[in-house]
Design a protein around this motif. Structure first.
Motif, PDB file in Angstrom:
ATOM      1  N   PHE A 513    -109.444  10.182  87.013  1.00 17.36           N
ATOM      2  CA  PHE A 513    -110.512   9.757  87.913  1.00 17.36           C
ATOM      3  C   PHE A 513    -111.628  10.797  87.986  1.00 17.36           C
ATOM      4  O   PHE A 513    -112.804  10.448  88.132  1.00 17.36           O
ATOM      5  CB  PHE A 513    -109.952   9.481  89.315  1.00 17.36           C
ATOM      6  CG  PHE A 513    -109.258   8.155  89.427  1.00 17.36           C
ATOM      7  CD1 PHE A 513    -109.997   6.992  89.516  1.00 17.36           C
ATOM      8  CD2 PHE A 513    -107.870   8.068  89.411  1.00 17.36           C
ATOM      9  CE1 PHE A 513    -109.368   5.762  89.608  1.00 17.36           C
ATOM     10  CE2 PHE A 513    -107.233   6.850  89.489  1.00 17.36           C
ATOM     11  CZ  PHE A 513    -107.983   5.682  89.588  1.00 17.36           C
ATOM     12  N   PHE A 514    -111.277  12.081  87.862  1.00 14.51           N
ATOM     13  CA  PHE A 514    -112.298  13.126  87.898  1.00 14.51           C
ATOM     14  C   PHE A 514    -113.289  12.947  86.756  1.00 14.51           C
ATOM     15  O   PHE A 514    -114.505  13.119  86.936  1.00 14.51           O
ATOM     16  CB  PHE A 514    -111.641  14.505  87.817  1.00 14.51           C
ATOM     17  CG  PHE A 514    -112.620  15.641  87.868  1.00 14.51           C
ATOM     18  CD1 PHE A 514    -113.188  16.045  89.071  1.00 14.51           C
ATOM     19  CD2 PHE A 514    -112.984  16.323  86.717  1.00 14.51           C
ATOM     20  CE1 PHE A 514    -114.099  17.091  89.122  1.00 14.51           C
ATOM     21  CE2 PHE A 514    -113.891  17.372  86.751  1.00 14.51           C
ATOM     22  CZ  PHE A 514    -114.448  17.758  87.959  1.00 14.51           C
ATOM     23  N   ALA A 525    -109.675  10.976  92.788  1.00 18.12           N
ATOM     24  CA  ALA A 525    -109.141  12.151  92.100  1.00 18.12           C
ATOM     25  C   ALA A 525    -108.631  13.178  93.112  1.00 18.12           C
ATOM     26  O   ALA A 525    -107.542  13.755  92.943  1.00 18.12           O
ATOM     27  CB  ALA A 525    -110.225  12.769  91.213  1.00 18.12           C
ATOM     28  N   LEU A 526    -109.413  13.404  94.150  1.00 17.83           N
ATOM     29  CA  LEU A 526    -109.014  14.367  95.179  1.00 17.83           C
ATOM     30  C   LEU A 526    -107.683  13.978  95.805  1.00 17.83           C
ATOM     31  O   LEU A 526    -106.797  14.829  96.008  1.00 17.83           O
ATOM     32  CB  LEU A 526    -110.106  14.455  96.250  1.00 17.83           C
ATOM     33  CG  LEU A 526    -109.851  15.424  97.401  1.00 17.83           C
ATOM     34  CD1 LEU A 526    -109.747  16.856  96.895  1.00 17.83           C
ATOM     35  CD2 LEU A 526    -110.983  15.310  98.438  1.00 17.83           C
ATOM     36  N   ALA A 527    -107.507  12.702  96.083  1.00 14.51           N
ATOM     37  CA  ALA A 527    -106.256  12.241  96.685  1.00 14.51           C
ATOM     38  C   ALA A 527    -105.072  12.518  95.766  1.00 14.51           C
ATOM     39  O   ALA A 527    -104.009  12.978  96.221  1.00 14.51           O
ATOM     40  CB  ALA A 527    -106.347  10.752  97.001  1.00 14.51           C
ATOM     41  N   PHE A 528    -105.234  12.269  94.478  1.00 15.66           N
ATOM     42  CA  PHE A 528    -104.136  12.513  93.533  1.00 15.66           C
ATOM     43  C   PHE A 528    -103.837  14.012  93.410  1.00 15.66           C
ATOM     44  O   PHE A 528    -102.671  14.419  93.370  1.00 15.66           O
ATOM     45  CB  PHE A 528    -104.457  11.922  92.169  1.00 15.66           C
ATOM     46  CG  PHE A 528    -104.247  10.435  92.089  1.00 15.66           C
ATOM     47  CD1 PHE A 528    -102.989   9.886  92.304  1.00 15.66           C
ATOM     48  CD2 PHE A 528    -105.297   9.578  91.791  1.00 15.66           C
ATOM     49  CE1 PHE A 528    -102.775   8.512  92.230  1.00 15.66           C
ATOM     50  CE2 PHE A 528    -105.101   8.208  91.714  1.00 15.66           C
ATOM     51  CZ  PHE A 528    -103.839   7.673  91.943  1.00 15.66           C
ATOM     52  N   PHE A 529    -104.885  14.838  93.333  1.00 16.45           N
ATOM     53  CA  PHE A 529    -104.666  16.282  93.237  1.00 16.45           C
ATOM     54  C   PHE A 529    -103.942  16.797  94.488  1.00 16.45           C
ATOM     55  O   PHE A 529    -103.033  17.637  94.393  1.00 16.45           O
ATOM     56  CB  PHE A 529    -105.994  17.011  93.070  1.00 16.45           C
ATOM     57  CG  PHE A 529    -106.654  16.815  91.725  1.00 16.45           C
ATOM     58  CD1 PHE A 529    -105.895  16.787  90.561  1.00 16.45           C
ATOM     59  CD2 PHE A 529    -108.035  16.666  91.624  1.00 16.45           C
ATOM     60  CE1 PHE A 529    -106.502  16.611  89.321  1.00 16.45           C
ATOM     61  CE2 PHE A 529    -108.649  16.488  90.398  1.00 16.45           C
ATOM     62  CZ  PHE A 529    -107.883  16.460  89.243  1.00 16.45           C
ATOM     63  N   GLU A 530    -104.341  16.311  95.652  1.00 18.87           N
ATOM     64  CA  GLU A 530    -103.695  16.763  96.888  1.00 18.87           C
ATOM     65  C   GLU A 530    -102.240  16.317  96.937  1.00 18.87           C
ATOM     66  O   GLU A 530    -101.360  17.076  97.397  1.00 18.87           O
ATOM     67  CB  GLU A 530    -104.465  16.211  98.091  1.00 18.87           C
ATOM     68  CG  GLU A 530    -105.808  16.893  98.294  1.00 18.87           C
ATOM     69  CD  GLU A 530    -106.644  16.278  99.399  1.00 18.87           C
ATOM     70  OE1 GLU A 530    -107.545  16.968  99.917  1.00 18.87           O
ATOM     71  OE2 GLU A 530    -106.406  15.093  99.744  1.00 18.87           O
ATOM     72  N   GLN A 531    -101.944  15.124  96.447  1.00 22.06           N
ATOM     73  CA  GLN A 531    -100.547  14.678  96.389  1.00 22.06           C
ATOM     74  C   GLN A 531     -99.741  15.526  95.420  1.00 22.06           C
ATOM     75  O   GLN A 531     -98.576  15.847  95.674  1.00 22.06           O
ATOM     76  CB  GLN A 531    -100.501  13.208  95.957  1.00 22.06           C
ATOM     77  CG  GLN A 531    -101.026  12.226  96.989  1.00 22.06           C
ATOM     78  CD  GLN A 531    -101.058  10.812  96.447  1.00 22.06           C
ATOM     79  OE1 GLN A 531    -100.049  10.287  95.965  1.00 22.06           O
ATOM     80  NE2 GLN A 531    -102.223  10.182  96.501  1.00 22.06           N
TER      81      GLN A 531
END
Length: 821
Positions: A513-514, A525-531
């Motif tokens: 997504f990034f 993308a931010l949500a996936f990285f944070e997870q």
């Protein structure tokens, strides 16, 4: 039908459970089934009794499995083939979505949607044709839409049936051709294609029919998507064949008014009766579809792309200023064509010098299955192999982004090798079946296409990461003697940064997504990285991903820099604390520091990244752009030239290089660099902005206006685009339009990122230096993000360069005093 289903289920045993019949066409009966081993849905296509009776089952299986070698993002792969009571069948992944046929039932498609689908199919055809496989039955039913992309299915099925047909008796005579059946042509409809989409040479059963028949069929599909019906709709099969041989389709313009002439002309050319008058290859079709003129009738072509009887041309447009996407690091590719201009000739010379060295590109391993974890397993292994090979002395390894781009753009190993300027390619596949992983790998010599080494590795898939390490190390160990060197094998989780498969999966989803950019994609993308970070708090790359999002989010949304900068810096500091050996982390932190105008700290981090990896192309590019922002032009030129050498398929690197050359007043070289950036990808806003800027540097105002208007078509809402376009309007004497843009930007300053800085540019074009300085001061007070992406070294600012107010702005930003010279 019940008998076929029962026979098929018996043949499949317990491996698959048939759920329902999906339907079928002239060639097969289609069932949806569950793969009980992997817990996924698949499609099983079975030849009906009447057709199966006329084919050799063994020959059919051999032919269909040849198509299984086609592994491409826009091709639905064949997983396996078999027979049930003499009925041949083959298995493919189940694709969520709909066919183009289903989509067209809701009405004609938009121009944008049509072009997107045509591009995906053209790329799939280019890949298959380059491997000697012709589809022979391109039609809306065989094009599936899923996740915003088009995928071609049933590749090679028509050929498999045709090649396996046994001689049968029809009407008292022996024949291979079959006959008429229920209004369709059995022989042509099953072995050669579908009459509605059939090229004239197919209709005439010409044995010399080649890949251009697929281009004809794709032209018919494009016509139908736009108009709502194919050219000869409503006729009997016999009449259809006659029309394909003798009649020209009605012009698209006579049936729909809003189709750009370039798109309509391309589709009509694809449907030429004479194959020699069609585009020569699917690659050519894909390139022509990349031309912005196919999306808007306002665009016109500037130079010929191919020599034909018609005036077929390809756009060579230019746009410019160190723009909003400079830090994006986007990569796309076409074949590198050395130009006479010194800048590009110098890059070409550097490439020629490196070609004599040992050099390799690792193409992304192709996943045969549809399982998500297998896709990421393949990506992870590709990364590990690339990392391990990069440690070999005397071996140059192509950048992963460039290798991935080249794989999508080119068909043959020779084309890919030339584009990447390497002497060898490593390619391979990954397949998981019944709890086992099978990986194939092959090392190819670009010079003669010979296979230097190949092998297959098969392991139990109980621990994906352990298997990944074992196989990637085995490949590197096996390949190194062929390269005349040796290597220490890769560490277990070093390339990944985590041993948690789910965390790694989340991280890769975040990277996907990034790369798409845009506010929505970045927030996903931010949500996936944070997870991923929550799943494995020691996963440094996850924190790097978080920081990367915050570094570019202000460029795509109206969030304030001071609201995201502290969060991004905390994330990247944690990433470096967890692993201080990752060059990407230092480059990411440098990006954030530049966003906060901490230029000297950013420079130190770029230098650290390049010490860790001197061949890190993106770090050279970003560092060069930082130097350019500070007026250190010669240093910037050197860094950006090196970026283009390391990643010769990056349009952004070449565009930035062109900007630096233009600011250095090396106009001919700058023009050559931005021309090449557009050759690589003319659809990117950033390459068009950069090219337009270079035109303005050289005082080519009419051309700059033309290209910047094209940029506005790509994104009419970008303040940076409007700022440079308004400047160009003013220089072109279109002062009323320039003033209107200046007012619009000034009114939105403070509410819209980059608006104040963009307004300053327009006022400079209008020779209102006092207002321009006021807007620059306002932008500095608002911590305008544009100062981290746009260069005050550009000639636009020369009229105020010696003003004390300009010096005060430079001092407030902490930029180098060389900007005042």
């Amino acid at each position: 039908m019940a008998d076929i289903r029962e026979d098929l289920q018996r043949a499949l045993g317990t491996s698959y459970t048939i759920e329902r019949e999906l339907g079928g066409g002239g060639m097969s009966i289609v069932f949806v089934a569950t793969d009980n081993t992997l817990g996924r849905q698949v499609v099983i296509k079975v030849l009906p009794y009447d057709l199966a009776a006329s084919v050799s089952v063994d020959r059919f299986k051999r032919e269909i499995m040849l198509s299984a070698a086609l592994q491409h993002p826009h091709i639905v792969p064949v997983l396996s083939a078999g027979q049930a009571e003499q009925l041949p069948y083959f298995i493919m992944p189940y694709v969520e979505g709909e066919s183009v046929r289903t989509r067209m039932a809701r009405g004609p498609l938009s121009v944008r949607e049509t072009v997107s689908i045509l591009k995906d199919v053209a790329r799939a055809l280019a890949y298959a044709h380059g491997r000697g496989v012709i589809h022979r039955d391109i039609k809306p039913d065989n094009i599936l839409l899923s996740g915003g992309a088009a995928m071609v299915t049933d590749f090679g099925v028509a050929k498999a049936i045709s090649a396996s047909r046994e001689r049968v008796t029809l009407g008292g005579r022996s024949t291979n051709s079959g006959g008429w059946n229920s209004g369709t042509i059995t022989s042509v409809g099953t072995s050669l294609g579908t009459p509605m989409y059939m090229a004239p040479e197919q209709a005439a059963a010409d044995p010399n029919t080649d890949h251009r028949a697929d281009l004809y069929a794709l032209g018919v599909v494009g016509y139908e998507m736009l108009v709502g019906a194919p050219p000869f709709y409503g006729r009997t099969p016999q009449a259809l064949l006659a029309a394909q041989l003798t009649e020209a389709p009605k012009p698209i313009s006579s049936r729909r008014y809003d189709v750009p002439p370039a798109l309509a002309d391309l589709l009509m050319r694809m449907m030429e009766k004479d194959p020699a008058k069609r585009p020569r290859t699917a690659n050519e079709v894909a390139r022509l579809l990349d031309d912005p003129s196919v999306m808007s009738g306002e665009f016109t072509s500037l130079r010929p792309a191919v020599a034909t009887s018609r005036s077929w041309k390809r756009r060579a447009s230019f746009i410019g200023v160190v723009g909003v996407l400079l830090a994006a690091g986007l990569a796309a590719g076409t074949y590198f064509r050395t130009r006479e201009a010194p800048a590009i000739a110098a890059v070409g010379a550097a490439r020629a010098a490196t070609t004599s060295q040992k050099s390799i590109a690792v193409l992304p391993l192709v996943n045969f299955g549809g399982d998500t974890s297998d896709v990421y397993f393949a990506e992870g292994m590709s990364a590990q192999i690339t990392t391990a090979l990069s440690k070999l002395r005397g071996l140059r390894v192509a950048a992963r982004t460039a290798a991935s781009s080249a794989r999508d753009k080119y068909n043959t190993p020779e084309e890919i090798g030339k584009a990447l300027n390497v002497t060898m390619l490593l390619e391979g596949t990954v397949q998981r079946t019944s709890g086992r992983l099978r990986v194939t790998a092959r090392l190819i010599n670009i010079g003669d296409g010979a296979t230097l080494w190949s092998d297959m590795f098969e392991r139990q898939a109980t621990d994906l990461f352990k298997v990944q390490d074992e196989i990637s190390n085995a490949i590197v160990a096996a390949v190194s003697p062929e390269l005349g060197t040796s290597v220490a094998l890769a560490g277990s989780s070093a390339a990944r940064g985590t041993d948690d498969l789910q965390a790694y999966d989340l991280y890769l989803r975040g990277r996907f997504f990034f790369q798409k950019r845009g506010e929505d994609a970045l927030r996903s993308a931010l949500a996936f990285f944070e997870q991923a970070a929550a799943r494995d708090p020691a996963f440094a790359k996850a924190y790097t991903g978080i920081a990367d999002v915050y570094a570019v989010l202000p460029l795509y949304s109206n969030v304030r820099v001071d609201s995201v900068l502290p969060i991004g810096l905390r994330s990247i500091d944690k990433a470096i604390a967890l692993d201080s050996t990752v060059p990407e982390a230092y480059a990411s932190r440098a990006n954030l520091l530049a966003l906060g105008w901490r230029w000297s700290e950013a420079e130190r981090d770029y230098q650290r990244a390049l010490v860790l990896d001197p061949n890190y192309a993106t770090a050279h590019q970003w560092f060069g752009e930082l130097l350019l922002l500070n007026g250190r032009v010669d240093e910037a030129v050197a860094q950006l030239r090196r970026a283009t050498e390391l990643d010769p398929l990056s349009p952004v690197a070449f565009g930035s290089y062109g900007l630096a050359l233009g600011i250095a007043k090396r106009d001919a070289q700058a023009q050559a660099a931005v021309r090449h950036a557009l050759d690589l990808d003319s659809t990117l806003l950033v390459t068009r902005m950069m090219s337009g800027g270079v035109q303005l540097y050289a005082n080519h105002v009419p051309e700059a206006v033309h290209q910047l208007e094209a940029a506005r078509q790509l994104d009419s809402g970008k303040a940076l685009v409007l700022g440079v376009l308004g400047y160009a309007y003013a220089k072109a004497g279109r002062t009323a339009e320039g003033r209107a843009i200046a007012r619009q930007l000034e009114e939105s300053a403070g509410k819209r990122n980059s608006a104040a800085g963009a307004a300053a540019r327009v006022y400079l074009g209008l020779a209102d230096t006092a207002r321009a300085l006021t807007m620059l001061e306002r932008a500095a007070a608002q911590h305008d993000v544009s100062f981290s992406t746009e260069g005050l070294a550009e000639p636009f600012f020369d009229p105020i360069r010696h003003s004390p107010r300009f010096a005060a702005v430079v001092a407030r930003l902490g930029l180098d005093k060389r900007l005042l010279q």
